[in-house]
Design an enzyme around this catalytic site. Structure first.
Site, PDB file in Angstrom:
ATOM      1  N   GLU A   1       0.954  -1.059  -0.124  1.00 12.65           N
ATOM      2  CA  GLU A   1       0.135  -0.067  -0.091  1.00 12.65           C
ATOM      3  C   GLU A   1       0.663   1.246  -0.003  1.00 12.65           C
ATOM      4  O   GLU A   1       0.548   2.263  -0.636  1.00 12.65           O
ATOM      5  CB  GLU A   1      -1.034  -0.006   1.087  1.00 12.65           C
ATOM      6  CG  GLU A   1      -2.131  -0.884   1.008  1.00 12.65           C
ATOM      7  CD  GLU A   1      -3.031  -0.455   0.173  1.00 12.65           C
ATOM      8  OE1 GLU A   1      -3.196   0.717  -0.528  1.00 12.65           O
ATOM      9  OE2 GLU A   1      -4.039  -1.551  -0.280  1.00 12.65           O
TER      10      GLU A   1
ATOM     11  N   GLU B   1       0.599   4.075  -3.145  1.00 12.04           N
ATOM     12  CA  GLU B   1       0.009   5.394  -2.734  1.00 12.04           C
ATOM     13  C   GLU B   1       1.176   6.397  -2.752  1.00 12.04           C
ATOM     14  O   GLU B   1       0.671   7.639  -3.089  1.00 12.04           O
ATOM     15  CB  GLU B   1      -0.658   5.492  -1.383  1.00 12.04           C
ATOM     16  CG  GLU B   1      -2.005   4.574  -1.593  1.00 12.04           C
ATOM     17  CD  GLU B   1      -2.709   4.669  -0.248  1.00 12.04           C
ATOM     18  OE1 GLU B   1      -3.854   4.071  -0.260  1.00 12.04           O
ATOM     19  OE2 GLU B   1      -2.329   5.120   0.758  1.00 12.04           O
TER      20      GLU B   1
ATOM     21  N   PRO C   1     -14.712  -0.080  16.781  1.00 11.70           N
ATOM     22  CA  PRO C   1     -15.784  -0.399  15.819  1.00 11.70           C
ATOM     23  C   PRO C   1     -16.022   1.085  15.134  1.00 11.70           C
ATOM     24  O   PRO C   1     -16.596   0.831  13.993  1.00 11.70           O
ATOM     25  CB  PRO C   1     -17.132  -0.967  16.529  1.00 11.70           C
ATOM     26  CG  PRO C   1     -16.417  -1.544  17.820  1.00 11.70           C
ATOM     27  CD  PRO C   1     -14.909  -0.963  18.010  1.00 11.70           C
TER      28      PRO C   1
ATOM     29  N   GLU D   1      -2.616  13.466  -2.952  1.00 12.17           N
ATOM     30  CA  GLU D   1      -1.246  14.407  -2.629  1.00 12.17           C
ATOM     31  C   GLU D   1      -0.628  13.428  -1.650  1.00 12.17           C
ATOM     32  O   GLU D   1      -1.245  12.597  -0.909  1.00 12.17           O
ATOM     33  CB  GLU D   1      -1.754  15.604  -1.845  1.00 12.17           C
ATOM     34  CG  GLU D   1      -1.898  16.577  -2.844  1.00 12.17           C
ATOM     35  CD  GLU D   1      -2.267  18.093  -1.902  1.00 12.17           C
ATOM     36  OE1 GLU D   1      -1.408  18.384  -1.077  1.00 12.17           O
ATOM     37  OE2 GLU D   1      -3.280  18.496  -2.172  1.00 12.17           O
TER      38      GLU D   1
END
Ligand SMILES: NC(=O)C1=CN([C@@H]2O[C@H](COP(=O)(O)OP(=O)(O)OC[C@H]3O[C@@H](n4cnc5c(N)ncnc54)[C@H](OP(=O)(O)O)[C@@H]3O)[C@@H](O)[C@H]2O)C=CC1
Ligand SMILES: CC(C)(CO)C(=O)C(=O)O
Length: 446
Positions: free
Chosen positions: A360, A364, A383, A412
């Site tokens: 990830e 990104e 939760p 960005e």
């Protein structure tokens, strides 16, 4: 007309029984189709292709494109996950649609359009209702045992352009379809079927035939359907009385057929119980009314199937990257919830959390780190931490000095000094950073 399909790119998000069948039939007609699937079904689609065993079209062996996630841009995205998976599957959907692209929800339930509209303008979403009989009998193999006409229509009745475009696509296939004037009513009518048969079949572990021959059960079905009709009315949908009373008779003839809910329970998969029963219970509750039959069955199913029925939180990862001057890397999110956040995302099926965190980060921000250099900060599982639903995030930290370049879900990517972290931070990432800074100061003191 002849060349129309060659330039249409279609993705099917959540290609199980329904998605693989409709995606397969579109591919057979020449469309450029990618099935987005997971687990053993994905492996089989990629290694052996798709086999459709149809009572109507015969045995079809199709070479199809298959992937684990949406990549690039499509003209049509068909969503065919179970209702409980819609939100998690669709969060990036807007980034993968062409300018005039649209989404078709091939799902049961009456709330999937609303769920998808969190990520996309509602006029770009086509709701449907389907009565077909399909199941995945082995990885890569779909059995087609009963036909039904695929009905679809515009959620926003004033704009039919996407419905026309989808109709044009289907007109090039062998599939039967119908444009519904009132798709909301058509969806509620289908919900009444599912409501009458599926939860009882799961609770009583009975085939459709066994249910339909029992008078007491028939009476119970009428009472369940009556609650559904009342809920539909509160949602502005009038279901004719003549239709409502005929629902329990509609499974007559499906003798040995097990409903999809019972089939899922037998396979150890989470059944689509919330998507089918909750719209009725919550709608009536919102209007100060009870749904005693639906509530009893819902609670009984919960009791009986225990953990299997409790949807587990979705697993995510986040990564804290600190550079040599002590600045922290944040990305600005393209998708809701908006704001700044740590780089991160959902763990893929079959992937370790540490590999997901490294992946990830690279997707990104373009920053590559070795899995051997990352450290575990902790697990964040409140939760209410994620407005999209319950997620549990495994958070890692790493030192890295590379330049960041925003990509994928990030618009960005920048490093921030500790005292100048932006105010609009998504999720519980402010707390995660506070914990990280606290941990550092303890380590620096000792
Ligand atoms: N089967 C039928 O005959 C009919 C089904 N329907 C409705 O159609 C919808 C789909 O049903 P059906 O095809 O039977 O269900 P399936 O469980 O066979 O298919 C759903 C698929 O979506 C996959 N999935 C879920 N989330 C993701 C994700 N994020 N990325 C990739 N794949 C994902 C699931 O994977 P995994 O298995 O790993 O969870 C599963 O393979 C439901 O709403 C159902 O009620 C309506 C009429 C008839
Ligand atoms: C059995 C039937 C036809 C009606 O509830 C069905 O749609 C299902 O199994 O989900």
């Amino acid at each position: 007309m002849a060349e129309f399909h060659s330039d249409k790119k279609i993705a099917v998000l959540g290609a199980g029984a329904v998605g693989s069948f409709y995606g397969g039939m579109l591919a057979k007609s020449g469309f450029d189709v990618t099935l987005i699937a997971r687990g053993k079904h994905l492996e089989a689609l990629q290694s052996k292709g798709l086999r459709i065993e149809s009572y109507r079209y015969g045995n079809l062996d199709l070479q199809v494109k298959a992937d684990s996630k949406l990549k690039g841009v499509y003209d049509v995205i068909i969503v065919s996950t179970k209702s409980e998976d819609t939100a998690a599957a669709c969060e990036n959907i807007g980034n993968h649609l062409s300018k005039n692209g649209f989404v078709v929800s091939l799902q049961n339930g009456v709330d999937n359009t609303k769920t998808i509209s969190q990520f996309l303008p509602i006029e770009k979403i086509i709701p449907s209702r389907i009565y077909v009989g399909l199941s995945v009998t082995a990885p890569g193999v779909v059995k087609h045992s009963a036909e039904g006409i695929l009905g679809f229509g515009a959620a926003d009745k004033t704009d039919k352009s996407y419905v026309d475009a989808f109709e044009r696509i289907l007109s090039e296939t062998e599939l039967e379809y119908k444009v519904e004037e009132d798709i909301l009513q058509a969806q509620w009518k289908k919900l009444l079927w599912n409501l009458a048969f599926n939860p009882l079949s799961a609770l009583l572990e009975s085939t459709c035939g066994k249910l339909s021959h029992d008078e007491e059960i028939n009476d119970l079905m009428h009472k369940i359907v009556e609650e559904g009709v009342r809920a539909a009315r509160y949602r502005g949908v009038d279901v004719p009385e003549s239709y409502a009373v005929s629902v329990p008779d509609r499974i007559k003839g499906l003798e040995n057929f097990k409903t999809s809910m019972l089939q899922d329970i037998e396979k150890g998969k989470n059944p689509e119980i919330d998507g089918i029963i909750l719209p009725v219970i919550t709608t009536l509750k919102d209007h100060g009314q009870n749904a005693p039959y639906c509530e009893t069955i819902y609670k009984s199913l919960k009791f009986k199937y225990g953990k299997k029925f409790i949807y587990t939180p979705k697993l995510t990862v986040d990564m804290i990257v600190e550079n040599e001057t002590g600045e922290i890397l944040l990305i600005k999110r393209k998708n809701p919830p908006h704001g700044w956040a740590l780089p991160g995302g959902f763990v893929d099926y079959g992937e370790k959390t540490e590999d997901a965190a490294v992946r990830e980060l690279a997707e990104e921000t373009g920053i590559s780190v070795s899995v051997n250099n990352i450290n575990l900060l902790g697990v964040y599982s409140d939760p209410s931490r994620d407005p999209r639903g319950h997620t549990a995030s495994v958070v890692y930290y790493v030192k890295a000095n590379a330049e960041a370049e925003a990509a994928d879900d990030a618009k960005e990517a920048s490093f921030f000094v500790k005292n100048n972290i932006p105010e609009d931070i998504a999720f519980d990432h402010r707390k995660i950073l506070d914990d990280y800074f606290g941990k550092l100061s303890v380590r620096r003191k000792t």
